[in-house]
Design an enzyme around this catalytic site. Structure first.
Site: not given
Ligand code: IMP
Length: 179
Positions: A48, A107
């Site tokens: 979302k 992230d």
């Molecule tokens: P990744 O798979 O670790 O790259 O994380 C991506 C997903 O994690 C994003 O689409 C967000 O939903 C969530 N996310 C990563 N960092 C944050 C943050 O600092 N705040 C809120 N949601 C985050």
């Protein structure tokens, strides 16, 4: 004095104002307009978190676009990714299409990597990633991100669609966690 906000057990300070975000979103929209001139890309919005970003971005764009959604979940109630990503597909026909994934934040990169792998199987013409925020220091998988709004430090952020345990999405500015 610096504004501090509290969401559940965490405290945050302002990182990016709505004016700064608006300007950057306009800039990205212009670039996409230019890069996809004559095409009709699908903006694939990851739910979302990317809803606000996508809504603002598409209203700044001038080329014709189609919007589709996909659910990619990784954090749940926590603030650190574990590399387990659940992707729930939307059965729209993506064969031969130009897809731009619209993401709130990259992230570790696991979410985008999983999504890219799934999407390749639909045989699109092209896939690019457009993310509002990017934490380069946390990236653990190789990932090409074509459009990046802001590179930020590897700290938790909320606002402008991003949540902490489903709260904070409606904040107009983006806030970063403080100790
Ligand atoms: P990744 O798979 O670790 O790259 O994380 C991506 C997903 O994690 C994003 O689409 C967000 O939903 C969530 N996310 C990563 N960092 C944050 C943050 O600092 N705040 C809120 N949601 C985050």
């Amino acid at each position: 004095m610096e504004e501090t906000i509290q969401i559940k057990d965490l405290y945050f300070k302002k990182l990016l104002s709505k004016e700064v975000i608006r300007k950057r979103v306009k800039g990205i929209a212009k670039r996409i307009d230019k890069d996809y001139c004559g095409k009709n890309p699908i903006l694939l919005l990851t739910l979302k978190g990317a809803i606000i970003f996508a809504a603002d971005l598409m209203r700044e764009m001038e080329i014709p676009t189609q919007i589709e959604t996909i659910i990619a979940k990784s954090y749940g109630m926590k603030i650190a990714s574990e590399g387990k990503v659940e992707v729930i597909e939307n059965p729209v026909n993506l064969k031969g299409k130009d897809i731009i994934i619209i993401e709130d934040i990259v992230d570790t990169g696991y979410t985008m990597q999983s999504l890219m792998n799934r999407l390749q199987s639909f045989e699109p013409n092209s896939i690019e990633i457009c993310t509002l925020l990017f934490k380069p220091k946390n990236l653990v998988v190789p990932l090409q991100v074509k459009y990046i709004g802001f590179e930020i430090e590897p700290l938790f952020v909320v606002g402008y669609g991003l949540d902490y345990a489903e709260e904070g999405r409606n904040l107009r500015d983006i806030y970063i966690k403080i100790d």
